[in-house]
Design a protein around this motif. Structure first.
Motif, short mmCIF file in Angstrom:
data_model
loop_
_atom_site.label_atom_id
_atom_site.label_comp_id
_atom_site.label_asym_id
_atom_site.label_seq_id
_atom_site.Cartn_x
_atom_site.Cartn_y
_atom_site.Cartn_z
N LEU A 26 10.83 20.46 25.03
CA LEU A 26 12.17 21.16 24.55
C LEU A 26 11.95 22.44 24.78
CD1 LEU A 26 13.70 18.93 21.91
CD2 LEU A 26 14.52 19.19 24.31
N LEU A 29 11.25 23.35 28.39
CA LEU A 29 12.58 23.56 29.15
C LEU A 29 13.46 24.45 28.78
CD1 LEU A 29 14.51 21.46 30.88
CD2 LEU A 29 15.27 20.44 28.79
N THR A 63 21.64 21.38 28.32
CA THR A 63 22.36 20.12 28.25
C THR A 63 22.32 19.28 29.75
OG1 THR A 63 23.42 20.96 26.46
CG2 THR A 63 24.23 19.13 27.72
N LEU A 66 18.94 17.89 30.55
CA LEU A 66 18.42 16.95 29.61
C LEU A 66 19.27 15.63 30.01
CD1 LEU A 66 18.48 18.39 26.14
CD2 LEU A 66 16.46 17.46 27.56
#
Length: 80
Positions: A26, A29, A63, A66
């Protein structure tokens, strides 16, 4: 109704990871998203000096990415 807004004013993190082992991925990312959007990630983690547009763009991009990764995984494609 007494619980509404209880988390406001807390100094502790309320967005704990469900899968702590995913933290490194994460963070990577987030770094990649910031790079693509031209936003510098603060070293101290404090985003108070950033505009709502900058943090909102970063959060929206993460978002979107993901969801894209989840869709690929659900459809059986790797995508990585």
């Amino acid at each position: 109704m007494g619980q509404v807004g209880q988390s406001q004013g807390r100094s502790s993190r309320s967005n704990n990871l469900i899968v702590p082992q995913a933290n490194a991925a994460l963070q990577q990312l987030k770094f990649e998203a910031a790079q693509e959007l031209g936003v510098t990630i603060p070293q101290d983690g404090y985003y108070g000096n950033y505009t709502s547009r900058e943090t909102g763009s970063l959060g929206g991009y993460i978002t979107k990415r993901l969801v894209q990764l989840a869709e690929q995984q659900l459809s059986g494609r790797s995508g990585l």
